[in-house]
Design an enzyme around this catalytic site. Structure first.
Site, mmCIF file in Angstrom:
data_model
loop_
_atom_site.group_PDB
_atom_site.id
_atom_site.type_symbol
_atom_site.label_atom_id
_atom_site.label_comp_id
_atom_site.label_asym_id
_atom_site.label_seq_id
_atom_site.Cartn_x
_atom_site.Cartn_y
_atom_site.Cartn_z
ATOM 1 N N ALA A 179 0.847 -1.197 0.000
ATOM 2 C CA ALA A 179 0.000 0.000 0.000
ATOM 3 C C ALA A 179 0.879 1.242 0.000
ATOM 4 O O ALA A 179 1.571 1.515 0.984
ATOM 5 C CB ALA A 179 -0.915 0.011 1.221
ATOM 6 N N GLU A 198 3.113 19.264 3.940
ATOM 7 C CA GLU A 198 4.150 18.334 3.497
ATOM 8 C C GLU A 198 4.485 18.543 2.024
ATOM 9 O O GLU A 198 5.656 18.531 1.623
ATOM 10 C CB GLU A 198 3.700 16.886 3.722
ATOM 11 C CG GLU A 198 4.718 15.862 3.222
ATOM 12 C CD GLU A 198 4.301 14.427 3.480
ATOM 13 O OE1 GLU A 198 4.959 13.519 2.941
ATOM 14 O OE2 GLU A 198 3.319 14.207 4.233
#
Length: 392
Positions: free
Chosen positions: A141, A255
């Site tokens: 994932a 971010e």
């Protein structure tokens, strides 16, 4: 004025910079000139930044300057984080783990932590004694966070964590990990079962897997993490149970701005070093810079670099104002990182054979920038976000 300062000179007095920002930047530059640049090549060979350097950063107040004054911090604004990311990137991309610690993961505790968690962890985060990482990606994932399989099952007043993570920045050095896991594996939709749990590295059942050997960013440690029946107190929950996905999405805007900042600095750096090189290097009785092909290539790159800077400065100001600009940030992260990646081989080509030599910084930039379109959400995901913003 030398060519190496051309790009920066145009932007050094950015409108959102105050005198305090400039003082912080100049102090950080002097520190990095003394404590980082002379040793960086060795750190690249060692594939690790020594913890002693982190502590030196902390001693000078360069780590997590946004921590509130009541916890012993500076209470600084986001521009201080931007400056830290920019100046570290100018030394080398391998210092990016420090930005991850200070500007990306640390703020999770600021924004979602309890008073007890802040009092416990902020001192170490600021001093460099506690290095923090976030464990999101798993072997199966990546960008699809809802597909993670790591679980944190409630057992009385504890959580028991099981699972594996990979590609974790600061994975080797980390003392504290924000683990993205499922507290409700049966939740539908799946993302509603995701929570964030704090795990200290000396907790029984936690171990580090392989230290991963990357193409670039050699001195930034990246590793696998393993959780086998790791029991932590329920008080280690960061934020609200089942709201981890939303916490992550809220922080991804910042971010991705930090990621775009690193790519922009890389582009500016590559342009400056290439301008300097072609003016010094001669072929067929003239400087390489005298050839029209060279001039056209650099004119195109300079234009793209300036466009990237204008876009980046715009979203920094909007982020500082508290605006939700997910689509614009996705545009910036995609376009700026893609531009830097495209520039790297062009700049290497203009260096000729010397560009392929390790002694020339362009070679390191060529390796390091390759990952920029992948991390902080792949550029394909950025385009999905942009398309949704268009109502598609």
């Amino acid at each position: 004025m030398t060519n190496t300062t051309v790009v920066e000179t145009k932007n050094k007095n950015r409108s959102y910079f105050t005198e305090q920002h400039i003082m912080f930047r100049d102090s950080l530059r002097r520190f990095l000139d003394k404590e980082a640049k002379p040793y960086f090549d060795q750190w690249e060979e060692d594939r690790l930044i020594p913890k002693s350097f982190w502590r030196k950063l902390g001693e000078q107040g360069f780590l997590c300057p946004w921590v509130d004054e009541k916890y012993g911090g500076m209470g600084a604004d986001f521009i201080f984080s931007v400056i830290l990311s920019e100046e570290l990137r100018k030394v080398g991309g391998g210092l990016g783990g420090i930005g991850v610690h200070s500007s990306i993961v640390g703020p999770y505790i600021k924004n979602f932590g309890t008073e007890e968690q802040k009092k416990k962890y902020f001192p170490g985060l600021m001093s460099g004694d506690t290095i923090i990482a976030v464990a999101m990606t798993e072997p199966g994932a990546g960008s699809d966070l809802a597909a993670i399989s790591t679980t944190a099952i409630k057992d009385g007043d504890s959580y028991i964590i099981n699972g594996q993570k990979t590609f974790i920045s600061n994975g080797i050095l980390s003392d504290l990990i924000v683990v993205v896991c499922k507290t409700d594996p049966k939740a539908d939709p799946a993302h509603k079962g995701i929570s964030l749990i704090l795990v200290e590295s000396d907790t029984p059942g936690f171990s580090r897997g392989r230290k991963l050997d990357k193409v670039g960013l050699h001195s930034q440690d990246t590793s696998e993490l393993v959780f086998e029946d790791v029991r932590v107190p329920a008080s280690n929950l960061l934020g609200v149970e089942g709201k981890g996905f939303y916490h992550l999405m809220k922080e991804l805007q910042q971010e991705r701005i930090i990621a775009a900042t690193g790519s922009q600095i890389a582009a500016e750096d590559m342009l400056s070093m290439t301008i300097e090189y072609v003016k010094e290097r001669k072929a067929f009785g003239q400087s390489i810079s005298d050839f029209q092909n060279t001039q056209f290539k650099l004119a195109e790159m300079a234009t793209h670099v300036q466009l990237g800077r204008t876009m980046l400065d715009s979203i920094i100001v909007k982020h500082m104002e508290g605006q939700a600009i997910n689509s614009e940030v996705a545009m910036a992260k995609w376009w700026i990182s893609d531009n830097a990646r495209k520039m790297a081989p062009e700049c290497m080509q203009l260096h000729g054979g010397y560009g392929y030599m390790e002694e020339y910084k362009i070679a390191r930039n060529y390796r390091d920038i390759a990952v920029a379109p992948i991390f902080a959400g792949s550029n394909e995901i950025m385009k999905v976000i942009i398309a949704k913003g268009l109502g598609l």
